[in-house]
Design a protein around this motif. Sequence first.
Motif, PDB file in Angstrom:
ATOM      1  N   MET A   1      -2.307 -10.007  -4.742  1.00 11.13           N
ATOM      2  CA  MET A   1      -1.794  -8.726  -4.087  1.00 11.13           C
ATOM      3  C   MET A   1      -2.778  -8.572  -2.964  1.00 11.13           C
ATOM      4  N   VAL A   2      -2.466  -8.110  -1.940  1.00  8.92           N
ATOM      5  CA  VAL A   2      -3.151  -7.748  -0.737  1.00  8.92           C
ATOM      6  C   VAL A   2      -3.634  -6.165  -0.854  1.00  8.92           C
ATOM      7  N   LYS A   3      -4.839  -6.060  -0.673  1.00  9.68           N
ATOM      8  CA  LYS A   3      -5.631  -4.714  -0.735  1.00  9.68           C
ATOM      9  C   LYS A   3      -6.584  -4.397   0.403  1.00  9.68           C
ATOM     10  N   ASN A   4      -6.202  -3.158   0.889  1.00 10.54           N
ATOM     11  CA  ASN A   4      -6.643  -2.686   2.087  1.00 10.54           C
ATOM     12  C   ASN A   4      -8.382  -2.380   1.828  1.00 10.54           C
ATOM     13  N   ASN A   5      -9.179  -2.863   2.725  1.00 10.88           N
ATOM     14  CA  ASN A   5     -10.418  -2.274   2.527  1.00 10.88           C
ATOM     15  C   ASN A   5     -10.686  -1.365   4.005  1.00 10.88           C
ATOM     16  N   LEU A 335       1.465  -8.058   7.670  1.00  7.40           N
ATOM     17  CA  LEU A 335      -0.191  -7.954   7.747  1.00  7.40           C
ATOM     18  C   LEU A 335      -0.395  -9.402   8.682  1.00  7.40           C
ATOM     19  N   GLU A 336       0.527 -10.053   9.221  1.00  6.51           N
ATOM     20  CA  GLU A 336       0.192 -11.271   9.811  1.00  6.51           C
ATOM     21  C   GLU A 336       0.505 -10.684  11.371  1.00  6.51           C
ATOM     22  N   ASN A 337       1.127  -9.778  11.528  1.00  5.55           N
ATOM     23  CA  ASN A 337       1.277  -9.203  12.999  1.00  5.55           C
ATOM     24  C   ASN A 337       0.356  -8.105  13.248  1.00  5.55           C
ATOM     25  N   PHE A 341       1.251  -4.004  12.905  1.00  8.21           N
ATOM     26  CA  PHE A 341       0.933  -3.280  11.515  1.00  8.21           C
ATOM     27  C   PHE A 341      -0.108  -2.314  12.420  1.00  8.21           C
ATOM     28  N   SER A 342      -0.718  -2.287  13.504  1.00  6.29           N
ATOM     29  CA  SER A 342      -1.434  -1.392  14.141  1.00  6.29           C
ATOM     30  C   SER A 342      -0.510  -0.094  14.534  1.00  6.29           C
ATOM     31  N   ASP A 357      -1.475   1.128   3.578  1.00  8.57           N
ATOM     32  CA  ASP A 357      -1.771   0.512   2.200  1.00  8.57           C
ATOM     33  C   ASP A 357      -0.564  -0.135   1.811  1.00  8.57           C
ATOM     34  N   ILE A 358      -0.659  -1.527   1.959  1.00  8.50           N
ATOM     35  CA  ILE A 358       0.513  -2.611   1.677  1.00  8.50           C
ATOM     36  C   ILE A 358       0.689  -2.511   0.257  1.00  8.50           C
ATOM     37  N   GLN A 359      -0.755  -2.511  -0.477  1.00  9.59           N
ATOM     38  CA  GLN A 359      -0.662  -2.627  -2.049  1.00  9.59           C
ATOM     39  C   GLN A 359       0.142  -1.420  -2.499  1.00  9.59           C
TER      40      GLN A 359
END
Length: 394
Positions: A1-5, A335-337, A341-342, A357-359
């Motif tokens: 799972m992708v987590k935003n920091n 998340l790859e673009n 995403f911005s 927050d994608i998660q």
Amino acid sequence: MVKNNWKRKELLNGAIVVNSLMKGKNIPSLNIWFKYGLYHSIPKSLVHLIEHCSFYTSSTKNKTKGYILNGLVFPEATCFYARAFNDNLFEAFKDLINIAYKSPNISQKQLEIEKRIIKNEIRRKSVFIIYSLLINLLYPEINLNFVSGLDEITLEEVMQIKSKFFVPQNSIIEIIGNLDSKCFEKICSRIENIHVEGVNTNFPTYKHRSNVMWKKIKSDNMNLLGFIFPLPGYTYKNLIIATIIDYIFAKLENSKLRNLIREKQNFTYHINTDIVINKNFGYYIGFMKLQNSLIVEKASDLINKSLDSLILDFIDNKTFQKIKNRLKLFYMILLENIGKFSSRSGFNLLYMNEPLDIQKIIKILETISIYDIYDFVYKYFRNNLKGIYIIDKT
């Protein structure tokens, strides 16, 4: 799972700086968002003109750069952004600050050139016309005439509005990518040295018209059919449900509207749809280009008669799970673009005070049921359709 920091710092002049850390992103995205967009601007063309004129600065005019600088205008915000390699990141950011916060160094002659450029942009895109008409039909207080009043805008007005609303207290700066603490603090220090006081802006609220309504418009060389539904304000759940409905209704290969209009009737090849969810309200909008006025009227009649089955018939649970998986895949690919995403993360900062927050989105997506979709459609779509059909005068 992708987590935003991410880390966030609120500066003394009211600006907020956020660094969204994304591993593997070697080309950082620098974005300065202002809470001032089309809905705030009178006339609507003024904010578009300000965005164009802002690039006339002593540091950027007629100079070739090793990085990208650009701007975008949205209904509730304006964004100036830069894309740069790490070795010239701070140079790009210095230019971006000048563009975003300083009054443009532009002559009256150059102002008139930018006005003509904007007119050409609008003329080339019929989507501006149909969006303006549909939004006004649903929300009568919103008049998005993108050209009206443009010729009368003075250089003094451009300078006045830029200095009044494009100020630190109305801005959020987001840096997406790996940024060390020293560079982050250097950027914060640079922003904090901007001492310009302006006027705070708020996000508007509009009430939509009730009941089904269609409007017929005659135009030159244009045959279009458009529709619009109201949506509620911005939350993750509202955004996810609206996107699922768009998949079911128009986006997927076997979607309901596509089957009705394209596969069964062969009226058109492509149906354009868009979800716009602002802070306090939104809309689901779509349009299709058709061959002639007879097909336009047939298509509008068909949508009217089939509306309940188009939006209220249940899909089976297996198909629903496939749609959710597809949407989950969409968010992971997002998340790859870094550009897309911005944009989405910027609105999340403006509306929810945190980066996208994608998660969290995926967790909410997994909890949504078919009955959530049904309740949403019944509340916002049924008896709320607004549509226009534009037909050629000839």
